[in-house]
Design a protein around this motif. Structure first.
Motif, PDB file in Angstrom:
ATOM      1  N   ARG A 159       0.793  -1.210   0.000  1.00  0.00           N
ATOM      2  CA  ARG A 159       0.000   0.000   0.000  1.00  0.00           C
ATOM      3  C   ARG A 159       0.835   1.275   0.000  1.00  0.00           C
ATOM      4  O   ARG A 159       1.991   1.311   0.353  1.00  0.00           O
ATOM      5  N   HIS A 160       0.146   2.289  -0.341  1.00  0.00           N
ATOM      6  CA  HIS A 160       0.668   3.644  -0.385  1.00  0.00           C
ATOM      7  C   HIS A 160       0.807   4.156   1.053  1.00  0.00           C
ATOM      8  O   HIS A 160      -0.109   4.008   1.851  1.00  0.00           O
ATOM      9  N   LEU A 161       1.949   4.732   1.393  1.00  0.00           N
ATOM     10  CA  LEU A 161       2.150   5.313   2.724  1.00  0.00           C
ATOM     11  C   LEU A 161       1.747   6.779   2.692  1.00  0.00           C
ATOM     12  O   LEU A 161       2.123   7.504   1.776  1.00  0.00           O
ATOM     13  N   SER A 162       0.984   7.202   3.698  1.00  0.00           N
ATOM     14  CA  SER A 162       0.576   8.599   3.707  1.00  0.00           C
ATOM     15  C   SER A 162       0.667   9.245   5.083  1.00  0.00           C
ATOM     16  O   SER A 162       1.082  10.387   5.185  1.00  0.00           O
ATOM     17  N   SER A 163       0.333   8.530   6.135  1.00  0.00           N
ATOM     18  CA  SER A 163       0.303   9.161   7.462  1.00  0.00           C
ATOM     19  C   SER A 163       1.678   9.113   8.134  1.00  0.00           C
ATOM     20  O   SER A 163       2.512   8.263   7.824  1.00  0.00           O
ATOM     21  N   ASP A 164       1.883  10.039   9.064  1.00  0.00           N
ATOM     22  CA  ASP A 164       3.132  10.034   9.829  1.00  0.00           C
ATOM     23  C   ASP A 164       3.308   8.698  10.533  1.00  0.00           C
ATOM     24  O   ASP A 164       4.411   8.151  10.577  1.00  0.00           O
ATOM     25  N   ARG A 165       2.223   8.155  11.062  1.00  0.00           N
ATOM     26  CA  ARG A 165       2.282   6.869  11.760  1.00  0.00           C
ATOM     27  C   ARG A 165       2.800   5.761  10.833  1.00  0.00           C
ATOM     28  O   ARG A 165       3.601   4.929  11.247  1.00  0.00           O
ATOM     29  N   GLU A 166       2.334   5.743   9.575  1.00  0.00           N
ATOM     30  CA  GLU A 166       2.799   4.722   8.630  1.00  0.00           C
ATOM     31  C   GLU A 166       4.279   4.898   8.320  1.00  0.00           C
ATOM     32  O   GLU A 166       5.017   3.912   8.227  1.00  0.00           O
ATOM     33  N   PHE A 167       4.725   6.136   8.168  1.00  0.00           N
ATOM     34  CA  PHE A 167       6.145   6.361   7.889  1.00  0.00           C
ATOM     35  C   PHE A 167       7.020   5.928   9.061  1.00  0.00           C
ATOM     36  O   PHE A 167       8.129   5.446   8.871  1.00  0.00           O
ATOM     37  N   ILE A 168       6.511   6.055  10.277  1.00  0.00           N
ATOM     38  CA  ILE A 168       7.254   5.595  11.454  1.00  0.00           C
ATOM     39  C   ILE A 168       7.205   4.065  11.533  1.00  0.00           C
ATOM     40  O   ILE A 168       8.229   3.411  11.747  1.00  0.00           O
ATOM     41  N   SER A 169       6.017   3.486  11.316  1.00  0.00           N
ATOM     42  CA  SER A 169       5.838   2.036  11.413  1.00  0.00           C
ATOM     43  C   SER A 169       6.688   1.270  10.399  1.00  0.00           C
ATOM     44  O   SER A 169       7.160   0.174  10.686  1.00  0.00           O
ATOM     45  N   PHE A 170       6.867   1.841   9.209  1.00  0.00           N
ATOM     46  CA  PHE A 170       7.558   1.116   8.143  1.00  0.00           C
ATOM     47  C   PHE A 170       9.000   1.587   7.936  1.00  0.00           C
ATOM     48  O   PHE A 170       9.599   1.331   6.890  1.00  0.00           O
ATOM     49  N   LYS A 171       9.558   2.255   8.938  1.00  0.00           N
ATOM     50  CA  LYS A 171      10.974   2.645   8.894  1.00  0.00           C
ATOM     51  C   LYS A 171      11.805   1.372   8.716  1.00  0.00           C
ATOM     52  O   LYS A 171      11.571   0.358   9.375  1.00  0.00           O
TER      53      LYS A 171
END
Length: 153
Positions: free
Chosen positions: A86-98
């Motif tokens: 999936r497409h990353l969009s939220s700050d939470r997703e960018f942190i989770s998928f570091k």
């Protein structure tokens, strides 16, 4: 291009998802089909998104959408999990998928490329940072059209 009703639909869907301990991660309204299809992607932040999560969200959202009349004509409601690619969009997703491999697409070439692949380092107000073979680099956010998890890890 985003359908003009999408912001209203998100405004209705977010509190419903929150009440069900879910998150709305994407909304697309396909009006080129008959009847039109409203697709809402949800995520369970605690565990894998289940069929039960989708069913609960579907029932609650359908009731609210019908009550508000935001979509005046017949439509099909699809609730699903966006899955791993999936497409990353939220700050939470960018942190989770570091540390995960992502594909970054730009609207115009940046340093000669329109598609970048690398390990996600972080995102801030100015850039998305990737690690590519040990070299860290920043891609300016205004150029970015999409950041997506790579399917194969």
């Amino acid at each position: 291009m985003t359908h003009p009703l999408v912001p209203q639909i998100i405004e209705i869907a977010n509190p419903i998802a929150e009440a069900l301990s879910l998150e709305v991660v994407g909304v697309v309204f396909h009006t080129n089909q008959s009847p039109p299809v409203l697709r809402v992607d949800i995520r369970n932040p605690v565990q894998d998104t289940s069929l039960d999560d989708c069913e609960r969200m579907s029932r609650a959202l359908e009731t609210s959408l019908d009550a508000t009349g935001v979509i005046p004509d017949a439509y099909v409601l699809e609730i699903s999990s966006p899955g791993i690619s999936r497409h990353l969009s939220s700050d939470r997703e960018f942190i989770s998928f570091k540390g995960f491999t992502v594909l970054v697409n730009t609207s115009e070439p940046y340093e000669g490329k329109s598609e970048w692949r690398g390990k996600l380092i972080k995102r801030d107000d100015a850039s998305v940072y990737l690690n590519q073979k040990g070299r860290a680099f920043a891609i300016p956010r205004p150029l970015i059209t999409r950041v997506q998890l790579e399917e194969k890890e």
